[in-house]
Design a protein around this motif. Structure first.
Motif, mmCIF file in Angstrom:
data_model
loop_
_atom_site.group_PDB
_atom_site.id
_atom_site.type_symbol
_atom_site.label_atom_id
_atom_site.label_comp_id
_atom_site.label_asym_id
_atom_site.label_seq_id
_atom_site.Cartn_x
_atom_site.Cartn_y
_atom_site.Cartn_z
ATOM 1 N N ARG A 1 0.854 -1.205 0.000
ATOM 2 C CA ARG A 1 0.000 0.000 0.000
ATOM 3 C C ARG A 1 0.882 1.245 0.000
ATOM 4 N NH1 ARG A 1 -4.920 -0.441 2.319
ATOM 5 N NH2 ARG A 1 -5.068 1.745 1.718
ATOM 6 N N PRO A 2 1.420 1.665 -1.152
ATOM 7 C CA PRO A 2 2.324 2.830 -1.165
ATOM 8 C C PRO A 2 1.622 4.117 -0.702
ATOM 9 C CG PRO A 2 1.704 2.200 -3.391
ATOM 10 C CD PRO A 2 1.227 1.099 -2.510
ATOM 11 N N ASP A 3 0.243 4.215 -0.756
ATOM 12 C CA ASP A 3 -0.434 5.449 -0.333
ATOM 13 C C ASP A 3 -0.316 5.683 1.159
ATOM 14 O OD1 ASP A 3 -2.043 3.050 -0.283
ATOM 15 O OD2 ASP A 3 -3.669 4.339 0.464
ATOM 16 N N LEU A 4 0.031 4.628 1.937
ATOM 17 C CA LEU A 4 0.166 4.801 3.381
ATOM 18 C C LEU A 4 1.503 5.384 3.791
ATOM 19 C CD1 LEU A 4 -1.435 1.473 4.681
ATOM 20 C CD2 LEU A 4 -2.521 3.694 4.358
ATOM 21 N N ARG A 5 2.471 5.421 2.823
ATOM 22 C CA ARG A 5 3.807 5.885 3.193
ATOM 23 C C ARG A 5 3.806 7.373 3.561
ATOM 24 N NH1 ARG A 5 7.118 3.366 -1.984
ATOM 25 N NH2 ARG A 5 6.328 1.214 -1.797
ATOM 26 N N HIS A 6 2.879 8.166 2.975
ATOM 27 C CA HIS A 6 2.926 9.611 3.175
ATOM 28 C C HIS A 6 1.898 10.111 4.182
ATOM 29 C CE1 HIS A 6 5.563 9.634 -0.276
ATOM 30 N NE2 HIS A 6 4.625 8.970 -0.995
ATOM 31 N N VAL A 7 1.164 9.191 4.833
ATOM 32 C CA VAL A 7 0.248 9.612 5.903
ATOM 33 C C VAL A 7 1.068 10.123 7.082
ATOM 34 C CG1 VAL A 7 -1.539 8.864 7.498
ATOM 35 C CG2 VAL A 7 -1.547 8.045 5.147
ATOM 36 N N GLY A 8 0.664 11.292 7.624
ATOM 37 C CA GLY A 8 1.467 11.947 8.651
ATOM 38 C C GLY A 8 1.734 11.077 9.857
ATOM 39 N N SER A 9 0.718 10.381 10.346
ATOM 40 C CA SER A 9 0.915 9.571 11.548
ATOM 41 C C SER A 9 1.783 8.356 11.304
ATOM 42 C CB SER A 9 -0.458 9.132 12.088
ATOM 43 O OG SER A 9 -1.158 8.396 11.105
ATOM 44 N N ASN A 10 1.949 7.939 10.023
ATOM 45 C CA ASN A 10 2.808 6.807 9.716
ATOM 46 C C ASN A 10 4.252 7.228 9.547
ATOM 47 O OD1 ASN A 10 0.641 5.086 9.793
ATOM 48 N ND2 ASN A 10 0.243 5.203 7.578
ATOM 49 N N THR A 11 4.488 8.519 9.295
ATOM 50 C CA THR A 11 5.866 8.985 9.127
ATOM 51 C C THR A 11 6.520 9.353 10.441
ATOM 52 O OG1 THR A 11 5.092 11.251 8.798
ATOM 53 C CG2 THR A 11 5.331 9.866 6.830
ATOM 54 N N SER A 12 5.703 9.730 11.456
ATOM 55 C CA SER A 12 6.269 10.137 12.741
ATOM 56 C C SER A 12 5.254 9.866 13.832
ATOM 57 C CB SER A 12 6.627 11.626 12.718
ATOM 58 O OG SER A 12 6.968 12.075 14.029
ATOM 59 N N PRO A 13 5.700 9.350 14.978
ATOM 60 C CA PRO A 13 4.753 9.118 16.085
ATOM 61 C C PRO A 13 4.241 10.422 16.711
ATOM 62 C CG PRO A 13 7.001 8.663 16.777
ATOM 63 C CD PRO A 13 7.065 8.887 15.298
#
Length: 915
Positions: free
Chosen positions: A38-50
């Protein structure tokens, strides 16, 4: 039952506020396999930083419909944890909230590619919905823990899918979050502790710092154990279950490696109140009840109105609102308004009253004599004060022996209170009995003119008693009689000749037409009420007073000298208008006091103002017995005060001077009332051969914010004490020396000083005069002591711990000391004056009862308690000996009190800084 204090939600006239606190929860990043798939999840803010940037929106809903637009938190950069601590204000007031109000709160994440529920580049991180009122219809307050539903925006529907407290959990009444199938004993204990924590935070449990730290540490360990146990149990359950691939494929934000295990809690705060806020809806006034009974059914071709439609309110005709809450099939509870409930008398009591007051026994009642026991009961009833209400049994007893009581003049007011005036036959008998009654006193006549007596015959009887009073006595009550016009049935329309129907209005106009003094003050009392345009003065009352003034002027023109007297009143009005204009210009000019004085002298000497000479002589509005022919501009003065009052010396035809103080920006009606009561009390004391050398100066309010005050040459105790090194005795000795007399003061002067001190101590105590300091206690060279500035009465005082009576050490020192014979004579005069005025308490209380609707500051604070406040100071429940001991205690407390000394010292310091 224990006392329970609460407030109504309809009384909270300010917006709904909520504070967004912090977001708590465990973060599990998506696995690499999920990100590859799911490459669209890579740029979700909560997935990039806790600790990625999130923002929160809040919106109010009710009945599955939004009530407001969403409000949003400001941008905040998070470094450690997500904490906003920001108050949000919603554009709706608490007083208008419906009971079903819910707050939908959504936490938004950032996603450049969008996703489920996306609004632009924002997708829901989680949502929660919390009701503003709990199950007891009480407004939520304090800290709230709300469960956050991941990847869902909050909805405010009635059956919301994002409840802050899950339904299974609500049924158990808990505040923690757990699944319905994981109710372990440890979890239940944790929920109980969370409830206690909330009470502790709200201050309902006392704080013990050392014990609180131990408890917090132990509970945190317990919480971690419960959460760890829940995660292990959930993972084991998930491994045994078979996932549904269609759900995984449809949820764009969920993963396959346990993302559903993320549990977040949003902490919010509602405003805290001292009392519980209970929901209250707007209550409409009940429909008016017709007093006309329909005895016969309608006949003929008459169109009848349809029966009224009964509207069932919310929650009345729904299921589950029957007699039993457990039985869902019970019929609904329907409430219908019955206009007869509470509007009619109890049938049994009405029947009893009709039997007791049967008109068939009227002839027998004339010869009815009370026995010894009943006579004592009647004497007790007759001795009641004007504020005492009669119960039903007492009214029946007075009515039964009404013919016997006609010999007692004190019983008339009690008889009038006992009559059922709505009964025409009984009212007719009462009116026929009035002329047979023994002539009543003036105080009872004034009571019958009060707001509680509206029968025209009764009021006319009271006016007939007033006709026997001379003009001097009537002048003492004129201020109250003008206010009593508000209780008369007078139409305010000028075209309507309704004052002919008011016996009081006709009486006042007639007496004022024949007497110059009465006519002068009646005119100015009416003009002040007409000029009062404040919100507290009813418009109809202004029209009523204008109508009486118009009729007075009309009646005045019918007498031979009426045209000249009317012209005199007009000239007085022109004089007051010119003085008001000059006073306002000097008051608002941005100049120092010497330049204001120069401006005043210039205005007074200006020929355009026509103040240097009057031809013919003009009766002074403040005292019509004094005629003035002009003023002395060079002897005028501007006082050092915030309102800059003017001192003007008028010339009299015999060459003497009459100084007055003219003031604008201040309502003098309260001071005018106090001076009037002091003059009345002085007359009452003189009737008992007790002359206390009182010197009530004259005050006349010429409008709602201006007036004239008689200037009495004197010196304040503060000034005299400063000039003569703290000795009032030295002041008296300097102005009235006598080396052969005791204390070196002329005996007549010392007698005047002692008597006037006693008189004003008693009177200011009875009137509850406050704000007493050495600057408004004045002493004339002749020895006359008096008070000034009555801005606080009826027990009100701006200073804390003020004594009930002002008797300072400077006053006692002027008598020699507390051991001198003059001080003993002072106390004796106090006791005599207090007991004498207690005998006339009914007259004074009735005068105050006529002023309850007057627009006077300290009366309109609590108009329903005005008479009670004065009555409390008389202590009518005490015997004469007990009253004297009570007043002696007041003297001791006032002399020995330390707080007035401190207050006087602070006041003198402030006055020195102002100078």
């Amino acid at each position: 039952m224990e006392e329970y204090s609460f407030a109504n939600s309809s009384a909270l006239d300010f917006p709904v506020n909520v504070r967004i606190g912090s977001l708590e929860g465990q973060y599990e990043p998506p696995s690499f396999s999920t990100l590859l798939r799911r490459p669209d999840l890579r740029h979700v803010g909560s997935n990039t930083s806790p600790n990625s940037d999130l923002y929160v929106t809040a919106q109010l809903w009710a009945g599955s419909k939004p009530l407001t637009v969403p409000v949003q938190t400001a941008y905040r950069s998070f470094k450690i944890g997500r904490t906003w601590n920001e108050w949000l204000e919603l554009p709706i007031k608490i007083s208008t909230l419906p009971l079903s109000s819910q707050l939908a709160i959504t936490v938004w994440d950032l996603s450049p590619t969008g996703g489920k529920g996306a609004h632009g580049h924002a997708i829901p991180f989680g949502g929660t919905t919390i009701s503003l009122f709990d199950k007891d219809s009480t407004l939520q307050k304090g800290r709230q823990k709300c469960r956050l539903y991941r990847h869902e925006a909050a909805d405010g529907f009635s059956s919301t899918t994002t409840p802050a407290i899950p339904s299974a959990q609500r049924n158990r009444g808990g505040n923690g979050f757990r699944n319905g199938n994981s109710a372990s004993p440890e979890g239940e204990e944790l929920e109980r502790l969370e409830k206690l924590f909330k009470k502790h935070e709200m201050g309902e449990i006392p704080r013990v710092d050392w014990l609180d730290k131990l408890v917090f540490t132990a509970v945190e360990k317990q919480r971690q154990l419960v959460e760890t146990s829940a995660r292990v149990s959930s993972k084991a359950t998930r491994k045994l279950s078979t996932p549904r691939p269609e759900v995984e494929s449809n949820d764009a934000n969920s993963g396959e490696d346990g993302k559903e295990e993320e549990r977040y809690t949003l902490l919010i705060d509602f405003p805290r109140f001292d009392f519980p806020i209970v929901y209250t809806d707007h209550e409409y006034a009940p429909p008016t009840i017709s007093s006309q009974a329909h005895h016969a059914p309608p006949t003929g071709n008459v169109t009848l109105k349809p029966p009224p439609e009964v509207q069932l309110g919310p929650g009345i005709n729904g299921t589950g609102n029957g007699v039993s809450d457990d039985d869902e099939n019970s019929p609904p509870l329907i409430r219908i308004y019955d206009p007869e409930v509470g509007a009619k008398d109890n049938p049994a009591e009405s029947k009893h009253r009709r039997l007791v007051r049967s008109h068939r026994t009227g002839v027998l009642d004339r010869d009815l004599k009370p026995n010894a026991k009943i006579r004592d009961e009647l004497n007790t009833i007759v001795s009641y004060g004007p504020t005492q209400e009669l119960n039903a049994e007492e009214k029946d007893l007075v009515w039964k022996f009404r013919h016997h009581l006609t010999r007692d003049k004190r019983a008339l007011t009690k008889f009038v209170k006992s009559v059922a005036w709505h009964d025409q036959s009984e009212a007719r008998q009462a009116v026929q009995l009035l002329p047979k009654w023994t002539e009543i006193d003036v105080d009872d006549a004034l009571e019958l003119l009060g707001p509680t007596f509206d029968n025209a015959a009764v009021r006319a009887y009271a006016v007939d008693r007033l006709r026997e009073s001379d003009d001097d006595e009537l002048l003492l009550y004129l201020l109250q009689l003008v206010q009593a016009l508000k209780f008369e049935k007078i139409s305010p329309e000028l075209q309507n000749d309704s004052t002919q129907d008011s016996s009081l209005a006709r009486f006042l106009i007639s007496r004022a037409t024949r007497n110059l003094m009465l006519g002068n003050f009646l005119h100015w009392y009416l003009m002040v009420e007409c000029d009062d345009r404040s919100p507290d003065q009813v418009k109809e009352h202004r029209k009523l007073f204008a109508k009486v003034e118009f009729d007075f002027m009309t009646e005045l023109m019918k007498i031979p000298e009426g045209a000249e007297r009317r012209k005199t009143l007009l000239r007085q009005g022109e004089l007051i208008t010119v003085l008001s204009k000059i006073s306002k210009e000097i008051r608002f000019s941005r100049e120092d006091r010497p330049r204001k004085l120069q401006r005043l002298k210039k205005y007074l000497a200006d020929p355009k103002n026509e103040l240097t000479s009057f031809d013919p002589p003009l009766p002074l509005p403040l005292d019509p017995s004094i005629s003035i022919v002009g003023c002395h501009p060079e002897e005028s003065l501007v006082f050092k005060s915030s309102l800059y009052p003017l001192l003007i010396h008028f010339k009299t035809p015999d060459g003497k001077k009459y100084p007055i103080i003219f003031k604008t920006g201040d309502d003098l009606r309260q001071d005018q009332l106090v001076i009037q009561i002091i003059s009345l009390m002085d007359r009452l004391l003189r009737k008992e051969n007790l002359d206390l050398k009182l010197s009530p100066y004259r005050i006349l309010a010429t409008s709602a914010n201006a007036g004239v005050v008689q200037f009495v040459p004197s010196m304040s105790l503060a000034a005299a004490s400063a000039k003569y090194k703290g000795s009032i005795l030295a002041y008296l000795r300097a102005n009235n020396p006598d080396t052969t007399a005791d204390l070196g003061v002329r005996p007549s002067t010392m007698d005047i000083y002692v008597k006037s001190c006693a008189g004003y101590c008693v009177i200011t105590y009875l009137l509850g005069v406050g704000d007493r300091h050495l600057d408004n206690l004045l002493l004339a060279p002749s020895g006359h002591f008096f008070h000034a500035d009555f801005g606080y009465i009826l027990g009100r005082d701006p200073k804390p711990f003020a004594p009930q009576m002002k008797l300072c050490k400077e006053m006692v020192e002027g008598m020699g000391s507390s051991t001198s014979p003059h001080y003993a004579a002072f106390k004796s005069y106090c006791f005599t004056a207090y007991t004498t005025l207690r005998k006339s308490s009914n007259l004074i209380l009735n005068l105050f009862s006529l002023m309850v609707d007057a627009n006077i500051p300290d009366i309109k604070v609590e108009p329903e308690r005005v008479v009670e406040k004065v009555r409390e100071r008389f202590h009518l429940e005490m015997s004469e000996e007990e009253a004297m001991r009570h007043f002696e205690g007041l003297i001791v407390d006032s002399v020995g009190s330390i707080f007035p000394v401190v207050i006087d010292t602070i006041h003198n310091m402030m006055q020195g800084l102002r100078a």
